[in-house]
Motif scaffolding. Sequence first.
Motif, PDB file in Angstrom:
ATOM      1  N   VAL A 106       0.873  -1.182   0.000  1.00  0.00           N
ATOM      2  CA  VAL A 106       0.000   0.000   0.000  1.00  0.00           C
ATOM      3  C   VAL A 106       0.908   1.229   0.000  1.00  0.00           C
ATOM      4  O   VAL A 106       1.664   1.441   0.960  1.00  0.00           O
ATOM      5  N   GLU A 125      -1.032  -1.262  -4.386  1.00  0.00           N
ATOM      6  CA  GLU A 125      -2.234  -0.423  -4.218  1.00  0.00           C
ATOM      7  C   GLU A 125      -1.758   1.005  -3.998  1.00  0.00           C
ATOM      8  O   GLU A 125      -1.125   1.306  -2.981  1.00  0.00           O
ATOM      9  N   THR A 151      -2.665   4.539  -3.004  1.00  0.00           N
ATOM     10  CA  THR A 151      -3.787   5.218  -2.352  1.00  0.00           C
ATOM     11  C   THR A 151      -4.068   6.552  -3.056  1.00  0.00           C
ATOM     12  O   THR A 151      -3.152   7.248  -3.480  1.00  0.00           O
ATOM     13  N   ARG A 169      -4.587   9.299  -2.021  1.00  0.00           N
ATOM     14  CA  ARG A 169      -4.461  10.295  -0.948  1.00  0.00           C
ATOM     15  C   ARG A 169      -3.511  11.413  -1.311  1.00  0.00           C
ATOM     16  O   ARG A 169      -3.338  12.348  -0.539  1.00  0.00           O
ATOM     17  N   GLY A 193      -6.188   2.582  -4.180  1.00  0.00           N
ATOM     18  CA  GLY A 193      -6.734   2.452  -2.835  1.00  0.00           C
ATOM     19  C   GLY A 193      -7.430   3.743  -2.451  1.00  0.00           C
ATOM     20  O   GLY A 193      -7.394   4.724  -3.201  1.00  0.00           O
ATOM     21  N   THR A 194      -8.050   3.737  -1.281  1.00  0.00           N
ATOM     22  CA  THR A 194      -8.762   4.924  -0.792  1.00  0.00           C
ATOM     23  C   THR A 194      -9.883   5.348  -1.756  1.00  0.00           C
ATOM     24  O   THR A 194     -10.138   6.543  -1.938  1.00  0.00           O
ATOM     25  N   PRO A 238     -11.565   1.634   1.776  1.00  0.00           N
ATOM     26  CA  PRO A 238     -11.513   1.379   3.209  1.00  0.00           C
ATOM     27  C   PRO A 238     -12.889   1.001   3.769  1.00  0.00           C
ATOM     28  O   PRO A 238     -12.992   0.491   4.882  1.00  0.00           O
ATOM     29  N   LYS A 271     -11.550  -6.404   2.178  1.00  0.00           N
ATOM     30  CA  LYS A 271     -10.412  -5.933   2.962  1.00  0.00           C
ATOM     31  C   LYS A 271     -10.903  -5.762   4.406  1.00  0.00           C
ATOM     32  O   LYS A 271     -11.933  -5.119   4.621  1.00  0.00           O
ATOM     33  N   PHE A 309     -10.531  -3.763   7.463  1.00  0.00           N
ATOM     34  CA  PHE A 309      -9.879  -2.478   7.746  1.00  0.00           C
ATOM     35  C   PHE A 309     -10.589  -1.729   8.867  1.00  0.00           C
ATOM     36  O   PHE A 309     -11.810  -1.679   8.865  1.00  0.00           O
ATOM     37  N   THR A 331      -5.766  -5.278   6.396  1.00  0.00           N
ATOM     38  CA  THR A 331      -4.913  -4.108   6.135  1.00  0.00           C
ATOM     39  C   THR A 331      -5.169  -3.077   7.222  1.00  0.00           C
ATOM     40  O   THR A 331      -6.301  -2.910   7.661  1.00  0.00           O
ATOM     41  N   GLY A 332      -4.113  -2.392   7.609  1.00  0.00           N
ATOM     42  CA  GLY A 332      -4.249  -1.374   8.648  1.00  0.00           C
ATOM     43  C   GLY A 332      -3.623  -1.891   9.930  1.00  0.00           C
ATOM     44  O   GLY A 332      -4.229  -2.677  10.661  1.00  0.00           O
ATOM     45  N   GLY A 333      -2.364  -1.511  10.131  1.00  0.00           N
ATOM     46  CA  GLY A 333      -1.663  -1.941  11.330  1.00  0.00           C
ATOM     47  C   GLY A 333      -0.915  -3.262  11.172  1.00  0.00           C
ATOM     48  O   GLY A 333      -0.250  -3.715  12.098  1.00  0.00           O
ATOM     49  N   VAL A 334      -1.031  -3.883   9.994  1.00  0.00           N
ATOM     50  CA  VAL A 334      -0.278  -5.126   9.756  1.00  0.00           C
ATOM     51  C   VAL A 334       1.185  -4.736   9.535  1.00  0.00           C
ATOM     52  O   VAL A 334       1.485  -3.739   8.876  1.00  0.00           O
ATOM     53  N   GLY A 382      -0.190  -3.570   3.378  1.00  0.00           N
ATOM     54  CA  GLY A 382       0.474  -2.717   4.348  1.00  0.00           C
ATOM     55  C   GLY A 382       1.377  -1.691   3.714  1.00  0.00           C
ATOM     56  O   GLY A 382       1.846  -1.862   2.576  1.00  0.00           O
ATOM     57  N   SER A 383       1.582  -0.629   4.465  1.00  0.00           N
ATOM     58  CA  SER A 383       2.392   0.478   3.950  1.00  0.00           C
ATOM     59  C   SER A 383       3.846   0.378   4.408  1.00  0.00           C
ATOM     60  O   SER A 383       4.647   1.238   4.078  1.00  0.00           O
TER      61      SER A 383
END
Length: 218
Positions: A24, A49, A51, A53, A76-77, A98, A137, A139, A165-168, A187-188
């Motif tokens: 991500v 992915e 985002t 953003r 994404g997003t 998300p 996903k 999330f 996804t999110g915090g992984v 994950g980012s």
Amino acid sequence: MSELFSAQFKPTEALFNRSPIIAVVSIDKAENAVAIARALAEGGVDVIEVTLRTPSALKAIELIARDVPDVAVGAGTVCERSQQQPVLDAGAQFAFSPGATLELLEAYQDSPIPFVPGVASATEVLTAKSYGYSHMKLFPAEVVGGRALLKALGAPMPDIRFCPTGGVRMETAADYLELPNVSCVGGSWLLPAEVQSSGNWAEVTRIAKASLELLRRG
Ligand SMILES: O=C(O)C(=O)C[C@H](O)[C@H](O)COP(=O)(O)O
């Protein structure tokens, strides 16, 4: 199984099975997009992915889709119906959200690319499923319950596949991937902010390789 369910299932299943890790990335400068995608691919992570953003996100998707054909690049997003056409026009091969608003679930039912809604509860899973979606996903995964929630959701809904996804993190990816209803994680961590600003793309390759190596070791 409805026609809609089976129609949506196959391409998204292939996407979920392509790479155990989905990178991500929020790309600051479109001119770095190709280098970032190549660095990830060299490290073995070939699903990216991007985002929506940053102002350069759509351009970044366009450049990766054009110049790095050995990766699957998507958006994404995706939060609103109005983003659907620009994402397709940029050449995205998939779209992640998300969330799972009814507007998005409906808009993407006839989409030519896989759409992966974001869910965080049993009701959201069932809502997305009722629109024909089988791949979702989770999330934000760590915040809403992580592995424990995925295990609990798997009992009544074993046919749904998740991409938490999110915090992984690199260190927790393997724990998620051993669950039967998890196909991949997002994950980012593969593109830390300082690495992006320094342009140290070799470090991106190193992180991707190290992440996959950790999975191999279990
Ligand atoms: O923008 C989106 O579409 C999202 O859903 C959010 C991202 O997937 C997460 O921000 C990644 O989570 P971290 O790996 O914890 O940074």
